[in-house]
Design an enzyme around this catalytic site. Structure first.
Site, short mmCIF file in Angstrom:
data_model
loop_
_atom_site.label_atom_id
_atom_site.label_comp_id
_atom_site.label_asym_id
_atom_site.label_seq_id
_atom_site.Cartn_x
_atom_site.Cartn_y
_atom_site.Cartn_z
N ASN A 34 -58.68 13.37 42.88
CA ASN A 34 -58.59 14.36 43.09
C ASN A 34 -59.11 15.25 44.07
OD1 ASN A 34 -58.62 17.36 42.50
ND2 ASN A 34 -57.87 16.85 40.49
N HIS B 262 -61.41 19.88 45.26
CA HIS B 262 -62.49 20.60 45.59
C HIS B 262 -62.82 20.72 47.00
CE1 HIS B 262 -62.82 22.17 41.58
NE2 HIS B 262 -62.79 20.76 41.02
N HIS C 196 -54.12 19.63 41.95
CA HIS C 196 -53.62 20.62 40.74
C HIS C 196 -53.45 22.26 41.57
CE1 HIS C 196 -54.99 22.73 36.81
NE2 HIS C 196 -53.82 23.24 37.27
N ARG D 188 -56.51 28.81 43.19
CA ARG D 188 -58.19 29.13 43.56
C ARG D 188 -58.38 27.78 44.40
NH1 ARG D 188 -60.86 27.44 37.66
NH2 ARG D 188 -59.67 29.49 36.97
N GLU E 185 -50.71 18.03 39.40
CA GLU E 185 -50.99 18.63 38.27
C GLU E 185 -50.61 20.03 38.17
OE1 GLU E 185 -55.29 18.35 37.62
OE2 GLU E 185 -55.35 16.41 37.60
N THR F 251 -58.46 21.94 20.17
CA THR F 251 -59.55 22.33 19.76
C THR F 251 -60.57 21.45 20.55
OG1 THR F 251 -59.43 20.56 18.00
CG2 THR F 251 -59.39 22.74 17.35
N GLU G 225 -52.63 11.02 30.02
CA GLU G 225 -54.01 11.17 30.52
C GLU G 225 -55.01 11.63 29.50
OE1 GLU G 225 -54.43 12.07 34.48
OE2 GLU G 225 -56.46 12.67 34.28
N HIS H 182 -61.42 13.07 33.90
CA HIS H 182 -62.24 14.44 33.75
C HIS H 182 -63.70 14.21 33.48
CE1 HIS H 182 -62.03 18.85 33.78
NE2 HIS H 182 -63.35 18.71 33.02
N1 PXP Z 1 -57.48 14.78 35.35
C1 PXP Z 1 -57.05 15.90 35.06
C2 PXP Z 1 -55.73 16.11 34.24
C3 PXP Z 1 -57.65 16.95 35.46
O1 PXP Z 1 -57.16 18.29 35.19
C4 PXP Z 1 -58.60 16.87 36.27
C5 PXP Z 1 -59.48 18.04 36.76
O2 PXP Z 1 -58.60 18.81 37.84
C6 PXP Z 1 -58.89 15.44 36.45
C7 PXP Z 1 -58.67 14.69 35.95
C8 PXP Z 1 -60.31 15.27 37.50
O3 PXP Z 1 -61.59 15.91 36.70
P1 PXP Z 1 -62.80 16.00 37.50
O4 PXP Z 1 -62.69 16.71 38.85
O5 PXP Z 1 -63.82 16.26 36.47
O6 PXP Z 1 -63.17 14.62 37.94
#
Ligand code: PXP
Length: 252
Positions: free
Chosen positions: A13, A16, A49, A55, A76, A107, A157, A196
């Site tokens: 991903n 960032h 995403h 952002r 995403e 939750t 996921e 995540h």
């Molecule tokens: N999977 C999904 C569905 C996410 O929304 C994110 C964060 O954008 C990630 C994976 C990746 O998470 P991280 O950036 O914490 O590795």
């Protein structure tokens, strides 16, 4: 069931990279360049995403990623009409529907597929009609997984955030919850991804869950790119995943 190391994919991903770019405006660093670098280092796919508030990733990043990358794009998106239109326009390999607003979250943090079923089902149906695989970002919760299968999702996921944040015995029980969820997903005929918060110290136990076929990892890798470089960070993650998958048989 024996699953070989090759069947576990790494999705990187690159959101960032765009966060850093946007901190100063302009075009540097470019998330598309980062995506190509990640692919060269062994990423099997790229995740981005496009948030409603833009952002990090922006609309033109999606167009450029789609035109440039040589591996599947996992888009995403929130379950909105605006994002559906963009997804249909770019036709990524997969679209992962994620919660963006607090009221869409279960939750524990995943998408609340049960409460928002009509809207999610409408979006999922439109995506699938265009040949886009539909993934839902959910907790490892039986009812949410059953609802995901019922609306015709191709993939779920599993949200690994609680596992990553937990410590000691709580982490072990979160891992057990993920493993149970992966088993339920497979029994329901859903392809199982996870992600995540994963990093070098948390990835192996999740990679060892045999039903999980893809991990999506972002923030840690982009952070580690500052320390190691993006290519070496991706290669190290890939190695840890492959080692975990093969029971520790691959050496560095
Ligand atoms: N999977 C999904 C569905 C996410 O929304 C994110 C964060 O954008 C990630 C994976 C990746 O998470 P991280 O950036 O914490 O590795």
């Amino acid at each position: 069931m024996t699953v070989s190391a090759e069947t576990l994919r790494l999705g990187v991903n690159i959101d960032h990279v765009a966060t850093v770019r946007n901190a100063r405006g302009g075009v540097h660093p470019d998330p598309v360049d980062a995506a190509m670098m990640a692919i060269e280092a062994g990423a099997d796919g790229i995740t981005a995403h496009l948030r409603e508030d833009r952002r990090h990733i922006r609309d033109d990043d999606i167009a450029r990623l789609k035109a440039t990358i040589t591996r599947p794009l996992n888009f995403e998106m929130a379950a909105t009409e605006e994002m559906l239109k963009i997804a249909l326009e770019h036709a990524p390999n997969a679209a992962c529907i994620v919660p963006e607003r607090r009221e869409e979250v279960t939750t524990e943090g995943g998408l609340d597929v049960i409460t928002h079923r009509p809207r999610i089902e409408m979006i999922a149906t439109a995506l699938r009609a265009k040949g886009i695989r539909v993934s839902l970002f959910v907790e490892a919760d039986q009812a949410q997984l059953e609802a995901s299968a019922a609306i015709g999702a191709d993939i779920i996921e599993l949200h690994t955030g609680r596992y990553c944040h937990a410590e000691g015995s709580e982490r072990a029980s979160e891992l057990a919850r993920l493993a149970r969820g992966a088993g339920i997903a497979a029994d329901l005929g859903l392809e199982c991804h996870a992600g995540h918060g994963l990093g070098f110290d948390t990835v192996a136990p999740v990679a060892a869950i045999p039903q999980v076929v893809e991990l999506n990892i972002g923030h840690f890798l982009i952070g580690e790119a500052i320390m190691l470089g993006l290519g070496p960070a991706c290669r190290k993650m890939r190695l840890l995943m492959d080692q975990a998958r093969s029971g520790g048989q691959i050496s560095a």
